[in-house]
Design a protein around this motif. Structure first.
Motif, PDB file in Angstrom:
ATOM      1  N   VAL A 175       0.845  -1.188   0.000  1.00 25.22           N
ATOM      2  CA  VAL A 175       0.000   0.000   0.000  1.00 25.22           C
ATOM      3  C   VAL A 175       0.873   1.228   0.000  1.00 25.22           C
ATOM      4  O   VAL A 175       1.864   1.309   0.716  1.00 25.22           O
ATOM      5  CB  VAL A 175      -0.928   0.025   1.239  1.00 25.22           C
ATOM      6  CG1 VAL A 175      -1.784   1.272   1.215  1.00 25.22           C
ATOM      7  CG2 VAL A 175      -1.799  -1.217   1.258  1.00 25.22           C
ATOM      8  N   LYS A 176       0.509   2.178  -0.810  1.00 26.23           N
ATOM      9  CA  LYS A 176       1.370   3.321  -1.068  1.00 26.23           C
ATOM     10  C   LYS A 176       1.420   4.305   0.076  1.00 26.23           C
ATOM     11  O   LYS A 176       0.473   4.491   0.799  1.00 26.23           O
ATOM     12  CB  LYS A 176       0.853   4.070  -2.290  1.00 26.23           C
ATOM     13  CG  LYS A 176       0.748   3.251  -3.516  1.00 26.23           C
ATOM     14  CD  LYS A 176       0.006   3.968  -4.590  1.00 26.23           C
ATOM     15  CE  LYS A 176       0.603   5.304  -4.825  1.00 26.23           C
ATOM     16  NZ  LYS A 176      -0.041   6.036  -5.874  1.00 26.23           N
ATOM     17  N   LEU A 198      -5.642  -4.440   2.459  1.00 25.00           N
ATOM     18  CA  LEU A 198      -5.764  -3.015   2.181  1.00 25.00           C
ATOM     19  C   LEU A 198      -6.211  -2.288   3.442  1.00 25.00           C
ATOM     20  O   LEU A 198      -6.587  -2.900   4.443  1.00 25.00           O
ATOM     21  CB  LEU A 198      -6.788  -2.770   1.069  1.00 25.00           C
ATOM     22  CG  LEU A 198      -6.510  -3.366  -0.313  1.00 25.00           C
ATOM     23  CD1 LEU A 198      -7.612  -2.950  -1.280  1.00 25.00           C
ATOM     24  CD2 LEU A 198      -5.164  -2.923  -0.842  1.00 25.00           C
ATOM     25  N   THR A 256      -3.819  -1.787  -6.168  1.00 30.10           N
ATOM     26  CA  THR A 256      -2.625  -1.105  -5.657  1.00 30.10           C
ATOM     27  C   THR A 256      -1.474  -1.098  -6.663  1.00 30.10           C
ATOM     28  O   THR A 256      -0.731  -0.125  -6.758  1.00 30.10           O
ATOM     29  CB  THR A 256      -2.145  -1.749  -4.343  1.00 30.10           C
ATOM     30  OG1 THR A 256      -1.915  -3.144  -4.556  1.00 30.10           O
ATOM     31  CG2 THR A 256      -3.192  -1.593  -3.259  1.00 30.10           C
ATOM     32  N   ARG A 267       5.409   5.371  -7.805  1.00 29.92           N
ATOM     33  CA  ARG A 267       4.392   5.516  -6.777  1.00 29.92           C
ATOM     34  C   ARG A 267       4.582   6.821  -6.013  1.00 29.92           C
ATOM     35  O   ARG A 267       5.692   7.256  -5.751  1.00 29.92           O
ATOM     36  CB  ARG A 267       4.439   4.340  -5.810  1.00 29.92           C
ATOM     37  CG  ARG A 267       4.130   3.035  -6.522  1.00 29.92           C
ATOM     38  CD  ARG A 267       3.802   1.955  -5.532  1.00 29.92           C
ATOM     39  NE  ARG A 267       3.306   0.792  -6.247  1.00 29.92           N
ATOM     40  CZ  ARG A 267       2.420  -0.054  -5.768  1.00 29.92           C
ATOM     41  NH1 ARG A 267       1.903   0.176  -4.587  1.00 29.92           N
ATOM     42  NH2 ARG A 267       2.034  -1.097  -6.459  1.00 29.92           N
ATOM     43  N   ALA A 275      -5.346   3.009  -1.193  1.00 29.87           N
ATOM     44  CA  ALA A 275      -6.419   2.117  -1.645  1.00 29.87           C
ATOM     45  C   ALA A 275      -6.968   1.419  -0.413  1.00 29.87           C
ATOM     46  O   ALA A 275      -6.220   1.048   0.498  1.00 29.87           O
ATOM     47  CB  ALA A 275      -5.880   1.094  -2.638  1.00 29.87           C
TER      48      ALA A 275
END
Length: 366
Positions: A175-176, A198, A256, A267, A275
């Motif tokens: 996850v960013k 997530l 993602t 990213r 997300a």
């Protein structure tokens, strides 16, 4: 290959017309049992192993729905308990949760889709709890634990007991935008969806709020993308919940993986760009400093990636069977507040249904 057995659902309602209507709505997807009183409901409970019980609060025979669901919790604790009520009072909900351990509420008046979604989600959650309890029981048996026995003493590293059971935690999708090393494990788990890895709905709301504050301050745009897995309820019923869970995890990974800047293809390091699992079969994506074109490109790239997904993996003939519909809403183009932005995206998803699945739709202002 045998057909999956439909989940068994008991509906308890003293109004004949409403009972027949609920049977009509649910019988397409579930094996439905009917009862017009608590007494009839208890008879069904004695002979059938149920997945869910849907009960109206006012049964008209001196027993309230909460009282019946309390008996359900005692007789069949793994069955999901759904209370149908017209009350919106907090104290009534607290009583239902505390006394009857009610899992879900359905507020009158409700639509056909609300009924189906609520029962479907309740059955799914009950199935997951049942699987979890079986796994816990198996683990206890492997460790030599029995009801009423003391916990075995800690063994030395390398002893047979210490190596008997090995637990491997699934690695969640990347996850960013968050430095994982700076967040305590307990806090990460509190903000994570247990199935997909997530962020959960709670954290999604926080990130969206933070993103909008930043967008206003910097006079930038922010895009919200809601991604709905088309026909997921039917997929669950035809393939089984285990395959449905695998599908959600696979789509979550694509959600993602495709979150990147269209220019740098890297990213973002913005912690508000995330997300999340927004709902049962819906993912929410927050894209910071993103106009409608960037958001649309992301949504369409995701749509195509899902359409090309071979699921189950390696089957060779399932490409195109799974699709998603994505709705895009942009601040401040379509909405200037958090709730209005969400409402715009949700409305776009709803209104797209008659046009069919596998598409990207843009929200309209107001």
């Amino acid at each position: 290959m045998s057909e999956p057995v439909a989940a068994k659902v008991l509906v308890v309602e003293d109004n004949r017309t409403m009972l027949a209507l609920m049977q009509y709505y649910l019988s397409k997807d579930f094996t439905v049992f009917l009862a017009r009183s608590a007494e009839e409901a208890l008879e069904v409970l004695q002979r059938e192993q149920l997945h869910a019980v849907v009960s109206d609060q006012n049964l008209g025979d001196g027993l309230m729905g909460v009282d019946l669901l309390k008996r359900v919790a005692e007789l069949q604790p793994h069955a999901a308990r759904i209370l149908v009520t017209a009350s919106t009072k907090l104290e009534d909900a607290q009583k239902a949760i505390n006394e009857a351990r009610v899992n879900h509420f359905l507020t009158k008046p409700f639509t056909e889709q609300e009924l189906k979604n609520t029962v479907g989600q309740a059955v799914h959650n009950a199935a997951l709890l049942s699987i979890r309890d079986k796994m816990v029981q198996e683990l206890k048996e492997q460790l030599g634990l029995r009801p009423g026995t003391a916990k075995p003493a800690a063994s030395k590293p390398g002893s047979p007991l210490s190596t008997r059971v090995k637990t491997v935690e699934p690695r969640p999708p990347e996850v960013k935008g968050t430095s994982q090393s700076l967040i305590p494990e307990s806090e990460r788990l509190a903000f994570r969806d247990g199935l997909t890895g997530l962020y959960n709905h709670r954290y999604f709301q926080e990130a969206l709020s933070a993103g909008l504050v930043s967008a206003r301050r910097r006079e930038q745009k922010l895009a919200l993308v809601l991604v709905d897995v088309d026909g997921f309820r039917r997929f669950n019923l035809s393939r089984g919940y285990a395959e449905g869970d695998k599908l959600l995890r696979r789509v979550a990974q694509l959600v993602t993986d495709l979150m990147e800047d269209p220019v740098t293809h890297a990213r973002s390091d913005n912690s508000s760009e995330i997300a999340a699992r927004y709902d049962w079969d819906v993912f929410g994506v927050v894209l910071c400093n993103a106009d409608v074109e960037r958001a649309r490109l992301y949504a369409d790239k995701l749509r195509k990636a899902v359409e090309e997904l071979d699921f189950p993996e390696g089957s060779g003939g399932a490409v195109g069977e799974v699709t998603v519909t994505a709705a895009v809403a942009v601040f401040p183009d379509q909405a200037r507040s958090e709730q209005d932005l969400i409402s715009a995206a949700e409305k776009a998803l709803r209104t797209s249904k008659p046009s069919g699945p596998n598409r990207v739709v843009l929200a309209t202002k107001g």
